[in-house]
Scaffold this motif. Sequence first.
Motif, PDB file in Angstrom:
ATOM      1  N   LEU A   1      72.243 -40.275   4.129  1.00  0.00           N
ATOM      2  CA  LEU A   1      71.229 -39.193   3.945  1.00  0.00           C
ATOM      3  C   LEU A   1      72.025 -37.964   3.856  1.00  0.00           C
ATOM      4  O   LEU A   1      71.597 -37.150   2.858  1.00  0.00           O
ATOM      5  CB  LEU A   1      70.370 -39.169   5.161  1.00  0.00           C
ATOM      6  N   PHE A   2      73.068 -37.693   4.643  1.00  0.00           N
ATOM      7  CA  PHE A   2      73.706 -36.520   4.615  1.00  0.00           C
ATOM      8  C   PHE A   2      74.635 -36.519   3.124  1.00  0.00           C
ATOM      9  O   PHE A   2      74.493 -35.315   2.542  1.00  0.00           O
ATOM     10  CB  PHE A   2      74.952 -36.416   5.824  1.00  0.00           C
ATOM     11  N   ALA A   3      75.151 -37.440   2.911  1.00  0.00           N
ATOM     12  CA  ALA A   3      75.936 -37.859   1.489  1.00  0.00           C
ATOM     13  C   ALA A   3      74.884 -37.580   0.152  1.00  0.00           C
ATOM     14  O   ALA A   3      75.339 -36.801  -0.530  1.00  0.00           O
ATOM     15  CB  ALA A   3      76.537 -39.075   1.513  1.00  0.00           C
ATOM     16  N   GLY A   4      73.751 -38.037   0.485  1.00  0.00           N
ATOM     17  CA  GLY A   4      72.830 -38.098  -0.505  1.00  0.00           C
ATOM     18  C   GLY A   4      72.284 -36.651  -0.882  1.00  0.00           C
ATOM     19  O   GLY A   4      72.235 -36.233  -1.892  1.00  0.00           O
ATOM     20  N   VAL A   5      72.004 -35.796   0.253  1.00  0.00           N
ATOM     21  CA  VAL A   5      71.576 -34.555   0.135  1.00  0.00           C
ATOM     22  C   VAL A   5      72.644 -33.409  -0.351  1.00  0.00           C
ATOM     23  O   VAL A   5      72.354 -32.843  -1.305  1.00  0.00           O
ATOM     24  CB  VAL A   5      71.005 -33.975   1.383  1.00  0.00           C
TER      25      VAL A   5
ATOM     26  N   GLY B   1      75.533 -34.414  -1.764  1.00  0.00           N
ATOM     27  CA  GLY B   1      76.075 -34.839  -2.974  1.00  0.00           C
ATOM     28  C   GLY B   1      75.048 -34.765  -4.226  1.00  0.00           C
ATOM     29  O   GLY B   1      75.290 -35.382  -5.364  1.00  0.00           O
ATOM     30  N   ASN B   2      73.546 -34.580  -3.942  1.00  0.00           N
ATOM     31  CA  ASN B   2      72.897 -34.362  -4.687  1.00  0.00           C
ATOM     32  C   ASN B   2      72.517 -35.558  -5.603  1.00  0.00           C
ATOM     33  O   ASN B   2      72.500 -35.769  -6.976  1.00  0.00           O
ATOM     34  CB  ASN B   2      73.065 -33.353  -5.831  1.00  0.00           C
ATOM     35  N   SER B   3      72.425 -36.894  -4.793  1.00  0.00           N
ATOM     36  CA  SER B   3      72.286 -38.010  -5.443  1.00  0.00           C
ATOM     37  C   SER B   3      70.882 -38.741  -5.087  1.00  0.00           C
ATOM     38  O   SER B   3      70.699 -39.200  -3.868  1.00  0.00           O
ATOM     39  CB  SER B   3      73.157 -39.052  -5.114  1.00  0.00           C
ATOM     40  N   ALA B   4      70.079 -39.035  -5.888  1.00  0.00           N
ATOM     41  CA  ALA B   4      68.730 -39.651  -5.941  1.00  0.00           C
ATOM     42  C   ALA B   4      68.907 -41.169  -5.243  1.00  0.00           C
ATOM     43  O   ALA B   4      68.140 -41.644  -4.455  1.00  0.00           O
ATOM     44  CB  ALA B   4      67.840 -39.552  -7.119  1.00  0.00           C
ATOM     45  N   ALA B   5      69.891 -41.801  -5.832  1.00  0.00           N
ATOM     46  CA  ALA B   5      70.057 -43.119  -5.493  1.00  0.00           C
ATOM     47  C   ALA B   5      70.358 -43.389  -4.112  1.00  0.00           C
ATOM     48  O   ALA B   5      70.324 -43.999  -3.353  1.00  0.00           O
ATOM     49  CB  ALA B   5      71.260 -43.800  -6.581  1.00  0.00           C
TER      50      ALA B   5
END
Length: 326
Positions: A29-33, A35-39
């Motif tokens: 979740l931290f990496a997705g937010v 890193g701006n990654s929807a996947a």
Amino acid sequence: MNQEERFKQAVRVTGAGLLVNLGLTIFKLFAGVLGNSAAMVADAVHSLSDFLTDLVVIFGFKIARKPVDKSHNYGHGKVETLSASLVGLMLFVVAGEIFYYGMQKILLVANGGSLEQPGMIALYAALLSIVSKELMYQYTIRQARKINSIALKANAWHHRSDAFSSVCTMAGVGGAIFLGGRWVVLDPVMAVILSLFIFKVGLKVSSSSINELIEASLDEKTLEKIKQIIRNTEGVRNFTNLKTRRIGSEIAVDVEIKVDSALNIGEADRVSLHVEHSLKKVFGPYTYVLVKAEPDVPEPPAHPEKTGRCLRHENGPGPEERESEE
């Protein structure tokens, strides 16, 4: 392995998965937010569902271990199956959320919008997830087969679905990072593909557990093994009305055997016990077996009145019929 050891092993395996899933959920979740990654955000939701699933499975095992009581004559094994069906339901929910999230991003690009390129941290998170979740799958499925647990098998497939989802995520994030431009749409496209895969796994898990909940018969391979054991038991001439089902990790067998009509009640009961012991020897001491012994009586001949009537018609009218005609 007795029921208590089986329970402890199942909880130990599920507990290990719970800790891994909690750590992955937070990091993804931290990496997705960041890193701006929807996947990757979708992948984090999937890991969260794994964490919640582990809680459900542990709760299910705690109830399933309870012994037989007045209101549950066959024990609480079905709770384990119910846990597996809840795992399947959670997979459906996760698949729907990821599909919706990915389609929103794809439609944004299709309507002329643009997406921000994902950061490298999302790629690292996907790689970590693939390795850790595949290791958890191998560990969990091995233990599930060892203790014959449908709930643990379902949870193992949940681990593998997360590993495969992270493969899709890594492909989407990697393509978006290294190709750039319009190829950034690969990130949400992979999220949508991932949702379809998760849906398929959820369908497989749910169909298996629902079949058990509605008292479906055992599979053909197991059924044939049961028939072979009954046929090979000394004293059994034939059998009828064979019924089978699964109760959690155990199976239940109900059968009517045919024995020599010359046997007394005690001897017939001994044959029934031999059948029961033979089945428990193969399928485990906690197998539920109900065997009813009946004498093997030959089929009675055709009704004598019908036979006589036919003979009278073949040889001409009988004396009574001749008198009535006169």
